[in-house]
Design an enzyme around this catalytic site. Structure first.
Site, PDB file in Angstrom:
ATOM      1  CG  ASP A   1      -3.802  -0.097  -0.157  1.00 34.62           C
ATOM      2  OD1 ASP A   1      -2.985  -1.030  -0.314  1.00 34.62           O
ATOM      3  OD2 ASP A   1      -4.485   0.028   0.869  1.00 34.62           O
TER       4      ASP A   1
HETATM    5  C1  BGC Z   1      -3.089  -2.749   2.489  1.00 36.97           C
HETATM    6  C2  BGC Z   1      -1.851  -1.885   2.595  1.00 36.97           C
HETATM    7  C3  BGC Z   1      -0.620  -2.715   2.329  1.00 36.97           C
HETATM    8  C4  BGC Z   1      -0.757  -3.363   0.965  1.00 36.97           C
HETATM    9  C5  BGC Z   1       0.418  -4.257   0.617  1.00 36.97           C
HETATM   10  C6  BGC Z   1      -3.132  -3.548   1.203  1.00 36.97           C
HETATM   11  O1  BGC Z   1      -4.132  -4.510   1.272  1.00 36.97           O
HETATM   12  O2  BGC Z   1      -4.234  -1.941   2.566  1.00 36.97           O
HETATM   13  O3  BGC Z   1      -1.776  -1.303   3.865  1.00 36.97           O
HETATM   14  O4  BGC Z   1       0.516  -1.909   2.390  1.00 36.97           O
HETATM   15  O5  BGC Z   1      -1.913  -4.182   0.947  1.00 36.97           O
HETATM   16  O6  BGC Z   1       0.416  -5.378   1.410  1.00 36.97           O
END
Ligand code: BGC
Length: 755
Positions: A231
């Site tokens: 993530d």
């Molecule tokens: C989120 C993810 C997301 C990623 C990219 C993170 O803050 O937890 O779900 O895909 O950002 O935006």
């Protein structure tokens, strides 16, 4: 790519290998021009594509490239319709191709442990079977178009509070049966091209470097061969991460960690083979993405129609006393439409899943159109944007409601309440809305409340005052039309709650421990999440898991269950007994009546959404596997189905079981592994061990006064006593030259030999 992965691995330099294991920027992997390796373009995509205007920006608080906004996870989770999820997945795949998106960062499939979870609106449900089936169909749809999906957030990220520094402390059985089970089902049924690890720690180790999670379970046990990516900024120790199987760090460029990987190989802290494994997986992803066929172009109009259809399937009719719904335009002359959300609907939550919609259906406009020219429509705002209680708005609503035939109130969680990065503070409606409903219901008995939220709501202060309640969730850009169609009956509602709506928040099983303390959050309610808890506690929810009404009715008859070679076949007759065509979500729950380990009263193991014309009937068949009867046994570290009686229950909700059958199932017997403290009951449960023990006791009885006979009375009293202790109690005069341990050891060897 014009070379094979093996060829590329031999031609890439060490620093090229290290660099391809991190992003180039916010949304791309790094390509290597010299070797003809292109980058991969990825963007968020749970209920629509969130493509930013540039690859350098996160775009959370700005407008992004417009794309179709489908119902959010909790909404479409309530459709219980795997075909619909597939169809939406296909559409997202096509729209992705048209927008040059090669990998969609979704779906999110974490379990809803608490209704306060800030990202609950993104997730499908509180049940792993429902979530798993929907998630797998969605991914199969996306990937059928040659676009990759990213299954997230793996794992144990069930709330937002301090998630980056909190360890979700989950016992292994609960982890397997509740928190990993949907991921497992999805991996096996749809093979997502990527899996995204979560931000949190799991049992003390960041999931981005968790060997047990990423290696032992995901790779070894489930056989996953795709890319695991982090993530955004979830990487902690990059080298530990690579060793555990975290292939790709996002976002990039991760200059420092790329250098660290090269150094770790040079000083022997990481083997090149370990790095190669991850590089090969990233290259495989590039290969998959680039074999994607040329794009068709699809007009926005198609997607909007699908967004409406998906919203209509997601909406849940919670209450319909005196058949207040559907509204009949020929028998009413005026409707009071009350509440800001009628003109400014909340269609989604905030954060990385927020889509800039291509268009938005407004409930007011749609109601106006479907009501027709003969019905007069009045509008009152009802409550302000902030939390202030404005008596004048309430008064205006009351007078409009009094002078209309019917009142339809639009209420729900305010915009600011539901967002990534923060948990909800409450699941009550804001006070000004509660007051509004109470005031309007006092003057207008024909009151229908349409609620919007991404999580369960508490309705206790007002639900008994109104005959009709429609829960519209946050159902995307087609929600306005879908609500109007449900209100007027063009759409026969078929959604069922994908999570329990409690009477009050404190009824929820996680209530004692919603937030972590000092970096640890203990999931002490264990397996008893959602309806599993309400059932066990015999606690009545406001609206149970699986609940949802229809404008028609269905009967369940002629249940037949039979054990077959690979599991159990269940079949029954479903009939539409009403006057309208409609869809019923049939739910199959299993209960193990005899297991030695604690099992929930009910566990959803299969479901289907069936469309029937009035009077039409159909035989519905489910095939259950041994796994559907199993629990995760932490003694053997594997799934175990114990022979014995099971209850098979079919119903229209988890609390509206229509037909049940008991069935004795025989499953292969577990071989007991004996150790020093194995109990008498365990020795007796294994025929070989029982025989060996009896022989030993005969021998002992010849030398002792207090003789041991394994009769009913003796066993009834001593069955939970370790056999070694029985020797200590009764056999001291027989074991003069041997310790009880030695006797047990000899017995264990004799059992093993006899097997
Ligand atoms: C989120 C993810 C997301 C990623 C990219 C993170 O803050 O937890 O779900 O895909 O950002 O935006």
């Amino acid at each position: 790519m014009n070379k094979s992965i093996n060829e590329l691995l031999t031609e890439m330099t060490l620093s090229e290998k290290a660099s391809i294991c991190a992003g180039l920027n916010m949304w791309m992997t790094k390509g290597i021009e010299r070797l003809n390796i292109p980058p991969v373009h990825m963007y968020d995509g749970t209920n629509g594509i969130r493509k930013t205007n540039s690859d350098e920006e996160m775009g959370i608080t700005t407008e992004n490239v417009p794309a179709t906004c489908y119902p959010t996870g909790s909404a479409i989770g309530s459709s219980w319709n795997t075909d619909l999820l597939y169809e939406v997945g296909v559409a997202l795949g096509r729209e992705s191709k048209a927008m040059d998106v090669e990998l969609l960062l979704g779906p999110g499939v974490n379990m809803k442990r608490t209704p306060l979870g800030g990202r609950n609106f993104e997730y499908y449900s509180e049940d792993p079977c429902l979530t798993g089936e929907l998630g797998a169909s969605f991914i199969n749809g996306i990937q059928s178009e040659g676009v990759g999906a990213s299954l997230k957030h793996f794992a144990g990220n069930n709330q937002e509070f301090e998630k980056m520094v909190t360890s979700s402390e989950i016992d292994e059985r609960t982890l397997r049966e509740i928190y990993l089970s949907a991921f497992e089902r999805i991996i096996k049924k749809s093979d997502p091209w990527t899996v995204m690890c979560s931000y949190n720690l799991l049992n003390g180790t960041y999931t981005s470097e968790n060997e047990h999670l990423l290696n032992d379970i995901l790779r070894e046990e489930w056989g996953y061969e795709g890319v695991v990516l982090s993530d955004w900024t979830a990487v902690n120790d990059r080298i530990r991460g690579l060793k555990a199987g975290l292939d790709l760090e996002m976002p990039g460029p991760a200059h420092y960690n790329t250098k660290a990987i090269v150094e770790a190989i040079q000083n022997g802290a990481l083997s090149e083979e370990q790095l190669n494994r991850s590089v090969a997986r990233v290259l495989k992803l590039v290969e998959r993405v680039t074999s994607n066929q040329a794009t068709d172009s699809y007009g926005d109009q198609n997607y909007h129609a699908l967004a409406r259809k998906a919203a209509a399937e997601s909406i849940v009719l919670l209450k319909n006393e005196n058949a207040i719904l559907p509204l009949q335009p020929d028998s009413i002359s005026s409707i009071a439409v009350i509440g800001r959300f009628a003109k400014k609907p909340r269609i989604q939550g905030a954060g990385s899943a927020k889509v800039t919609p291509t268009r938005v259906d407004i409930p007011w406009d749609e109601i106006k159109e479907l009501a027709g020219a003969t019905v007069t429509l009045g509008y009152a705002e009802g409550y302000p944007e902030d939390d202030a209680i404005q008596e004048d708005l309430i008064k205006e609503s009351v007078s409009l409601a009094m002078n209309s035939d019917v009142a339809v109130l639009f209420v729900g969680q305010p915009e600011y309440a539901e967002s990534e990065m923060r948990d909800l503070k409450s699941i009550d409606l804001p006070e000004h809305q509660v007051k509004l409903i109470q005031a309007v219901a006092a003057v207008q008995p024909k009151c229908i409340v349409v609620t919007s939220s991404g999580s369960a709501l508490v309705m206790r202060p007002w639900v008994q005052l109104v005959p009709g309640v429609v829960h519209s969730w946050l159902s995307g850009q087609g929600m306005g039309r879908a609500i109007a169609e449900v209100l007027f009956g063009q759409e026969n509602p078929s959604g069922k709650l994908s999570e329990t709506f409690p009477v009050k928040l404190s009824d929820n099983p996680s209530h004692m421990r919603i937030r972590g303390e000092n970096g640890k959050l203990y999931y002490r309610e264990g397996l008893f999440v959602g309806y599993r808890y309400y059932d066990r506690k015999e606690l009545a929810p406001q609206f149970p898991f699986g609940h949802g009404l229809s404008y028609t009715s269905f009967s369940y008859t002629d249940l037949e269950v039979a054990q077959v070679e690979k599991g159990v076949t269940v079949s029954f007759q479903l009939k539409n007994t009403g006057k309208r065509k409609g869809k019923e979500v049939v739910q199959l729950y299993v209960h193990d009546e005899e297991c030695n380990w604690t099992r929930p009263e009910k566990e959803l193991k299969a479901f289907a959404k069936i469309k029937l014309e009035p009077g039409e009937k159909r035989r519905i068949v489910f095939e259950l596997e041994e796994r559907d009867f199993s629990y995760y046994n932490t003694k053997y570290n594997r799934w175990v189905a114990e022979s014995g009686f099971f209850q098979i229950a079919l119903g229209s909700s988890s609390r509206d079981i229509r037909i049940t059958e008991r069935l004795h199932c025989n499953f292969g017997k577990e071989e007991v592994t004996f150790h020093k403290f194995s109990l008498l009951s365990e020795w007796l449960s294994d025929s070989t061990a029982k025989k060996v023990l009896e022989e030993c006791l005969d021998e002992m009885n010849e030398h002792v006064t207090d003789k041991v006979y394994l009769n009913e009375e003796f066993v009834g009293f001593w069955e939970d006593f370790p056999v070694v202790k029985l020797f200590q109690m009764f056999g001291q005069n027989w074991m003069i030259d041997r310790s009880p341990d030695e006797v047990i050891q000899e017995l264990i060897e004799r059992v093993e030999k006899a097997r």
